[in-house]
Scaffold this motif. Structure first.
Motif, PDB file in Angstrom:
ATOM      1  N   ARG A 104       0.826  -1.200   0.000  1.00 35.55           N
ATOM      2  CA  ARG A 104       0.000   0.000   0.000  1.00 35.55           C
ATOM      3  C   ARG A 104       0.867   1.259   0.000  1.00 35.55           C
ATOM      4  O   ARG A 104       1.959   1.265   0.577  1.00 35.55           O
ATOM      5  CB  ARG A 104      -0.924  -0.008   1.223  1.00 35.55           C
ATOM      6  CG  ARG A 104      -2.131  -0.910   1.033  1.00 35.55           C
ATOM      7  CD  ARG A 104      -2.633  -1.472   2.331  1.00 35.55           C
ATOM      8  NE  ARG A 104      -1.773  -2.557   2.805  1.00 35.55           N
ATOM      9  CZ  ARG A 104      -2.100  -3.365   3.812  1.00 35.55           C
ATOM     10  NH1 ARG A 104      -3.250  -3.204   4.421  1.00 35.55           N
ATOM     11  NH2 ARG A 104      -1.278  -4.323   4.193  1.00 35.55           N
ATOM     12  N   GLU A 105       0.353   2.290  -0.615  1.00 36.11           N
ATOM     13  CA  GLU A 105       1.100   3.545  -0.688  1.00 36.11           C
ATOM     14  C   GLU A 105       1.113   4.223   0.683  1.00 36.11           C
ATOM     15  O   GLU A 105       0.066   4.500   1.262  1.00 36.11           O
ATOM     16  CB  GLU A 105       0.478   4.469  -1.723  1.00 36.11           C
ATOM     17  CG  GLU A 105       1.233   5.780  -1.904  1.00 36.11           C
ATOM     18  CD  GLU A 105       0.619   6.665  -2.970  1.00 36.11           C
ATOM     19  OE1 GLU A 105       0.756   6.323  -4.156  1.00 36.11           O
ATOM     20  OE2 GLU A 105      -0.024   7.669  -2.607  1.00 36.11           O
ATOM     21  N   ILE A 106       2.317   4.481   1.171  1.00 42.52           N
ATOM     22  CA  ILE A 106       2.447   5.209   2.429  1.00 42.52           C
ATOM     23  C   ILE A 106       2.778   6.668   2.183  1.00 42.52           C
ATOM     24  O   ILE A 106       2.389   7.540   2.954  1.00 42.52           O
ATOM     25  CB  ILE A 106       3.498   4.533   3.347  1.00 42.52           C
ATOM     26  CG1 ILE A 106       3.505   5.192   4.727  1.00 42.52           C
ATOM     27  CG2 ILE A 106       4.877   4.523   2.724  1.00 42.52           C
ATOM     28  CD1 ILE A 106       4.358   4.447   5.750  1.00 42.52           C
ATOM     29  N   GLU A 107       3.492   6.964   1.086  1.00 38.62           N
ATOM     30  CA  GLU A 107       3.774   8.350   0.698  1.00 38.62           C
ATOM     31  C   GLU A 107       3.745   8.440  -0.822  1.00 38.62           C
ATOM     32  O   GLU A 107       4.290   7.578  -1.512  1.00 38.62           O
ATOM     33  CB  GLU A 107       5.143   8.810   1.201  1.00 38.62           C
ATOM     34  CG  GLU A 107       5.320   8.803   2.711  1.00 38.62           C
ATOM     35  CD  GLU A 107       4.521   9.889   3.416  1.00 38.62           C
ATOM     36  OE1 GLU A 107       3.903  10.739   2.733  1.00 38.62           O
ATOM     37  OE2 GLU A 107       4.505   9.888   4.667  1.00 38.62           O
ATOM     38  N   SER A 108       3.121   9.479  -1.345  1.00 33.50           N
ATOM     39  CA  SER A 108       3.063   9.666  -2.791  1.00 33.50           C
ATOM     40  C   SER A 108       4.332  10.302  -3.333  1.00 33.50           C
ATOM     41  O   SER A 108       4.665  10.130  -4.510  1.00 33.50           O
ATOM     42  CB  SER A 108       1.854  10.530  -3.166  1.00 33.50           C
ATOM     43  OG  SER A 108       1.953  11.825  -2.560  1.00 33.50           O
ATOM     44  N   PHE A 109       5.069  11.042  -2.461  1.00 30.56           N
ATOM     45  CA  PHE A 109       6.312  11.659  -2.932  1.00 30.56           C
ATOM     46  C   PHE A 109       7.179  12.047  -1.732  1.00 30.56           C
ATOM     47  O   PHE A 109       6.766  12.833  -0.887  1.00 30.56           O
ATOM     48  CB  PHE A 109       6.021  12.915  -3.758  1.00 30.56           C
ATOM     49  CG  PHE A 109       7.237  13.482  -4.456  1.00 30.56           C
ATOM     50  CD1 PHE A 109       7.625  12.990  -5.692  1.00 30.56           C
ATOM     51  CD2 PHE A 109       7.992  14.488  -3.868  1.00 30.56           C
ATOM     52  CE1 PHE A 109       8.747  13.503  -6.335  1.00 30.56           C
ATOM     53  CE2 PHE A 109       9.106  15.015  -4.500  1.00 30.56           C
ATOM     54  CZ  PHE A 109       9.492  14.517  -5.740  1.00 30.56           C
ATOM     55  N   ILE A 110       8.361  11.452  -1.673  1.00 26.02           N
ATOM     56  CA  ILE A 110       9.376  11.825  -0.694  1.00 26.02           C
ATOM     57  C   ILE A 110      10.603  12.298  -1.470  1.00 26.02           C
ATOM     58  O   ILE A 110      11.130  11.555  -2.309  1.00 26.02           O
ATOM     59  CB  ILE A 110       9.765  10.635   0.217  1.00 26.02           C
ATOM     60  CG1 ILE A 110       8.606  10.270   1.139  1.00 26.02           C
ATOM     61  CG2 ILE A 110      11.014  10.950   1.029  1.00 26.02           C
ATOM     62  CD1 ILE A 110       8.302  11.303   2.211  1.00 26.02           C
ATOM     63  N   PRO A 111      11.080  13.527  -1.263  1.00 23.66           N
ATOM     64  CA  PRO A 111      12.245  14.019  -2.000  1.00 23.66           C
ATOM     65  C   PRO A 111      13.455  13.107  -1.818  1.00 23.66           C
ATOM     66  O   PRO A 111      13.642  12.497  -0.759  1.00 23.66           O
ATOM     67  CB  PRO A 111      12.481  15.400  -1.376  1.00 23.66           C
ATOM     68  CG  PRO A 111      11.157  15.813  -0.842  1.00 23.66           C
ATOM     69  CD  PRO A 111      10.512  14.546  -0.360  1.00 23.66           C
ATOM     70  N   TRP A 112      14.268  13.013  -2.856  1.00 29.47           N
ATOM     71  CA  TRP A 112      15.394  12.070  -2.863  1.00 29.47           C
ATOM     72  C   TRP A 112      16.336  12.267  -1.681  1.00 29.47           C
ATOM     73  O   TRP A 112      16.930  11.299  -1.186  1.00 29.47           O
ATOM     74  CB  TRP A 112      16.170  12.169  -4.171  1.00 29.47           C
ATOM     75  CG  TRP A 112      16.813  13.517  -4.425  1.00 29.47           C
ATOM     76  CD1 TRP A 112      16.291  14.549  -5.141  1.00 29.47           C
ATOM     77  CD2 TRP A 112      18.088  13.978  -3.954  1.00 29.47           C
ATOM     78  NE1 TRP A 112      17.150  15.618  -5.156  1.00 29.47           N
ATOM     79  CE2 TRP A 112      18.265  15.300  -4.444  1.00 29.47           C
ATOM     80  CE3 TRP A 112      19.100  13.414  -3.189  1.00 29.47           C
ATOM     81  CZ2 TRP A 112      19.406  16.050  -4.175  1.00 29.47           C
ATOM     82  CZ3 TRP A 112      20.249  14.158  -2.924  1.00 29.47           C
ATOM     83  CH2 TRP A 112      20.392  15.467  -3.410  1.00 29.47           C
ATOM     84  N   GLN A 113      16.471  13.488  -1.200  1.00 30.67           N
ATOM     85  CA  GLN A 113      17.399  13.738  -0.093  1.00 30.67           C
ATOM     86  C   GLN A 113      17.034  12.946   1.156  1.00 30.67           C
ATOM     87  O   GLN A 113      17.894  12.643   1.991  1.00 30.67           O
ATOM     88  CB  GLN A 113      17.404  15.238   0.266  1.00 30.67           C
ATOM     89  CG  GLN A 113      17.928  16.151  -0.828  1.00 30.67           C
ATOM     90  CD  GLN A 113      16.836  16.666  -1.730  1.00 30.67           C
ATOM     91  OE1 GLN A 113      15.801  16.012  -1.914  1.00 30.67           O
ATOM     92  NE2 GLN A 113      17.051  17.830  -2.322  1.00 30.67           N
ATOM     93  N   HIS A 114      15.756  12.572   1.272  1.00 26.57           N
ATOM     94  CA  HIS A 114      15.258  11.974   2.519  1.00 26.57           C
ATOM     95  C   HIS A 114      14.948  10.484   2.398  1.00 26.57           C
ATOM     96  O   HIS A 114      14.352   9.911   3.317  1.00 26.57           O
ATOM     97  CB  HIS A 114      14.000  12.728   2.968  1.00 26.57           C
ATOM     98  CG  HIS A 114      14.216  14.193   3.170  1.00 26.57           C
ATOM     99  ND1 HIS A 114      15.091  14.701   4.099  1.00 26.57           N
ATOM    100  CD2 HIS A 114      13.665  15.276   2.534  1.00 26.57           C
ATOM    101  CE1 HIS A 114      15.077  16.019   4.049  1.00 26.57           C
ATOM    102  NE2 HIS A 114      14.228  16.398   3.100  1.00 26.57           N
TER     103      HIS A 114
END
Length: 560
Positions: free
Chosen positions: A215-225
């Motif tokens: 299941r999707e927990i985040e739709s977008f996390i920046p690459w730095q994190h």
């Protein structure tokens, strides 16, 4: 591909020396079996039905020619002259004596390979798209990110004793060829509206006893994190995952128990403590790793090669191979080639030491010294000139590595099963062989079209039977081997878990069962409709009716 620096090499060499001493102590009786078990597992060593099984890591499936030659040498020197490639892009030796494993580790270290964290309750090998860097539908090359995460996860002291094993896959293309939806964490590289790179993150996928789509927990996390966010997921799992019951210890059970919203809240609370901390990625670190994955020295070639098209027109066997085993490439004049390890009569995923050495030679000659392992247990040359495809095909055909069946019914995914594995309820390889023998007509296979058959010998699902269009699971029924059949599973962007069609079957029935499923599909399909699409359109009932029409209707379902 990535090359070790002095730090990497020192870490691996020190582990070899450590494991050599641990093995010495175990063989001398100084370490009991129970004491030695967690040590050997985190070094990829299992005790199987007939002999030890030694699993070696192939990060995201990439192999250099020197590594292929080393695997061939080890198979010839310490094993029975062959190796087995797995669904997680690793390689296994099935017959190596216990006492030689440390020496094999030392030899592997000479070519920047190891068996670290290929087993045990830790973060396992990172898997990815075998066509990464060359696929036309690729959005972002996943290999640098898989390597960055691999370096973070290797020897991570906090995650060396998780409630259960942990698997992460990374995809960077429009088509998911890494099966990210059935991993503990699935990472899907994306760009946001501003063109910034980040990850859509899935969590809690997995197969085995309780198959679940992530299941999707985040739709977008920046690459730095991405490291700190994965760290937060693992910390929540490490804290709350069950340790009292190994069957309920995977993260998918925790996510299901808490619910995705509560699990997301827990992760974000944990993430607040580590976000922007020391594990935040920098541009410099990403560039350091990404430099290893720059394009090779491609030549400026025309998009079409006259000789290549002439061979297709004049040689039907070559044309058939091109249709099934050759893929488009992002660079004009190049193609990617799949070497089939599914020749009828050979266990799926197996390859001999002699064939490995040939593959190494061909990698140097045709594909910049590199080959790749696929999730489907085949090998890939990512960068072959179209003008050289006919020559490569002739060589591969002579070596038994050019069966034109990629994506067809006989391109079967299959675990070693009861022939080797001590956990298996039933044998898998004989079932694959019987199906391949039944469907030995290439013209008929091409008429059937794309279809995926996956076979597992037990509920651990190493053959990924849940996501096969046709899945076969070996079960124990009063000490006898029986087989449960599912249909409608799929991998890729529309991953789905197959549904059981009814009571299990005896081994001798399985070729007939598959034939009846295929005959039902052919009778019911619309023009150009694939097997999986027909199943989705008409449901299970027509297939069940056909398969069970002449069989006992009240057979007891096996306890799996």
């Amino acid at each position: 591909m990535y090359r070790y620096d002095a730090y990497d090499q020192k870490l691996v060499d020190e582990r070899v020396a450590q494991f050599r001493d641990q093995m010495r102590r175990h063989l001398a009786g100084e370490l009991s079996d129970d004491e030695f078990r967690p040590v050997r597992l985190q070094n990829g060593l299992y005790i199987q039905r007939h002999a030890p099984m030694f699993r070696v890591s192939i990060p995201y499936g990439h192999l250099a020619s020197r590594q292929l030659r080393k695997l061939a040498e080890l198979a010839r020197t310490y094993d029975k002259g062959y190796v087995h490639f797995t669904t997680r892009q690793n390689v296994q030796f099935n017959w190596s004596p216990l006492e030689v494993i440390p020496e094999m580790c030392a030899e592997l270290a000479k070519v920047e390979m190891h068996s670290i964290q290929t087993s045990g309750n830790c973060i396992r090998n990172f898997t990815s798209d075998p066509f990464a860097g060359v696929a036309g539908d690729e959005l972002i090359d996943p290999r640098p990110w898989a390597e960055i995460l691999r370096q973070w996860a290797t020897f991570h002291p906090e995650f060396a004793y998780l409630p259960r094993k942990f698997k992460i896959a990374v995809n960077g293309a429009q088509e998911d060829r890494a099966v990210i939806q059935v991993h503990d964490i699935g990472l899907d590289l994306k760009k946001n509206e501003a063109g910034e790179i980040g990850f859509r993150i899935l969590v809690g996928g997995g197969l085995g006893r309780t198959p679940i789509i992530g299941r999707e927990i985040e739709s977008f996390i920046p690459w730095q994190h991405i490291i700190t966010y994965c760290e937060a997921i693992l910390r929540v799992y490490n804290r709350y995952g069950r340790r009292d019951n190994s069957f309920k210890a995977r993260i998918k059970i925790l996510v299901s128990a808490l619910g995705i919203d509560e699990f997301r809240w827990q992760v974000r609370e944990e993430w607040a403590h580590v976000k922007d901390g020391p594990n935040t990625l920098t541009v410099e670190e990403v560039h350091r790793v990404a430099d290893f994955f720059e394009d090779p020295a491609y030549e400026a070639l025309p998009a079409d090669d006259v000789g290549y098209h002439h061979h297709i027109a004049e040689d039907l066997a070559f044309a058939s191979w091109v249709k099934r085993n050759v893929r488009a490439h992002k660079k004009p004049g190049y193609a990617s080639v799949v070497l089939s390890l599914k020749k009828p009569g050979v266990p799926p995923g197996d390859i001999t030491s002699e064939q490995l050495e040939l593959v190494a030679d061909w990698a140097d000659r045709f594909s910049f010294g590199e080959a790749r392992v696929t999730h489907e247990q085949n090998l890939v040359f990512a960068d072959v000139k179209k003008s050289e495809l006919h020559t490569l095909w002739q060589l591969a055909r002579k070596a038994g590595l050019a069966t034109p069946n990629i994506g067809l019914l006989t391109d079967i995914i299959c675990c070693p099963g009861g022939d080797f594995c001590s956990l298996a309820n039933a044998k898998s390889i004989p079932i694959a062989a019987a199906i391949q023998e039944r469907f030995d007509d290439l013209d008929y296979l091409h008429d059937i079209g794309d279809i995926e058959i996956n076979i597992s010998g037990c509920m651990n699902a190493c053959g990924h039977h849940h996501v096969g269009h046709i899945g076969i699971l070996g079960v124990d029924k009063n000490g006898e081997e029986w087989y449960q059949v599912t249909i409608g599973g799929s991998q890729g962007n529309h991953a789905a878990i197959g549904k059981v069609i009814g009571p299990s079957f005896a081994r001798a029935e399985m070729p007939d069962v598959i034939s009846e499923l295929i005959e039902t599909y052919i009778e019911e399909r619309h023009e150009d409709e694939l097997f999986i699409d027909t199943v989705r359109r008409i449901g299970l009932d027509p297939f069940k009716t056909r398969v069970y029409a002449d069989r006992q209707p009240h057979r007891k379902v096996a306890n799996v």
